[in-house]
Write a protein that holds these residues in place. Structure first.
Motif, PDB file in Angstrom:
ATOM      1  N   THR A 113      14.094  25.297  56.834  1.00  0.00           N
ATOM      2  CA  THR A 113      14.642  25.391  55.479  1.00  0.00           C
ATOM      3  C   THR A 113      15.828  26.336  55.372  1.00  0.00           C
ATOM      4  O   THR A 113      16.564  26.295  54.388  1.00  0.00           O
ATOM      5  N   ARG A 132      15.509  29.377  54.828  1.00  0.00           N
ATOM      6  CA  ARG A 132      15.093  30.451  53.937  1.00  0.00           C
ATOM      7  C   ARG A 132      14.633  31.649  54.754  1.00  0.00           C
ATOM      8  O   ARG A 132      14.013  31.485  55.796  1.00  0.00           O
ATOM      9  N   SER A 174      13.357  36.072  54.533  1.00  0.00           N
ATOM     10  CA  SER A 174      12.891  37.193  53.727  1.00  0.00           C
ATOM     11  C   SER A 174      12.464  38.334  54.635  1.00  0.00           C
ATOM     12  O   SER A 174      12.056  38.105  55.776  1.00  0.00           O
ATOM     13  N   TYR A 209       8.977  29.743  51.648  1.00  0.00           N
ATOM     14  CA  TYR A 209       9.427  28.859  52.727  1.00  0.00           C
ATOM     15  C   TYR A 209       9.321  27.378  52.378  1.00  0.00           C
ATOM     16  O   TYR A 209       9.444  26.525  53.237  1.00  0.00           O
TER      17      TYR A 209
END
Length: 101
Positions: A49, A51, A53, A70
């Motif tokens: 993805t 994404r 963090s 996610y």
């Protein structure tokens, strides 16, 4: 005069780990950047993805957060990712110090 105020500009040699694995509910590919920045929280990037963090042990135990973060399809997928991350995200030094103090 600069239009922004620089908060930090640091360089460090960081350890990076790329892990791909298959579990019952899907295939997962993550990049984990272990760093001393950001209170020692590693940067975890989902390669599917894009994404990412900064995650602590508390974060990886929160299934709803992982599912949203996610873009996982189910709580079962979030549970699989959580189990993997719990075994691969180090406890933070200040968390251990706070518990012992």
């Amino acid at each position: 005069m600069s239009p922004y105020e620089r908060l930090y500009d640091e360089s460090e040699q960081a350890n990076v780990r790329f892990v791909g694995f298959v579990w019952e509910n899907g295939r997962y590919d993550f990049g984990i950047v272990y760093t001393q920045m950001f209170f020692g929280k590693p940067l975890v990037v989902c390669m599917q993805t894009g994404r990412s963090s900064l995650l602590s042990q508390d974060d990886v135990e929160n299934l709803e957060y992982l599912q949203r973060l996610y873009n996982l399809k189910s709580v079962a997928e979030a549970e699989e990712v959580s189990i993997f991350l719990q075994n691969n995200i180090p406890s933070l030094m200040f968390e251990a110090e706070a518990e012992s103090g």
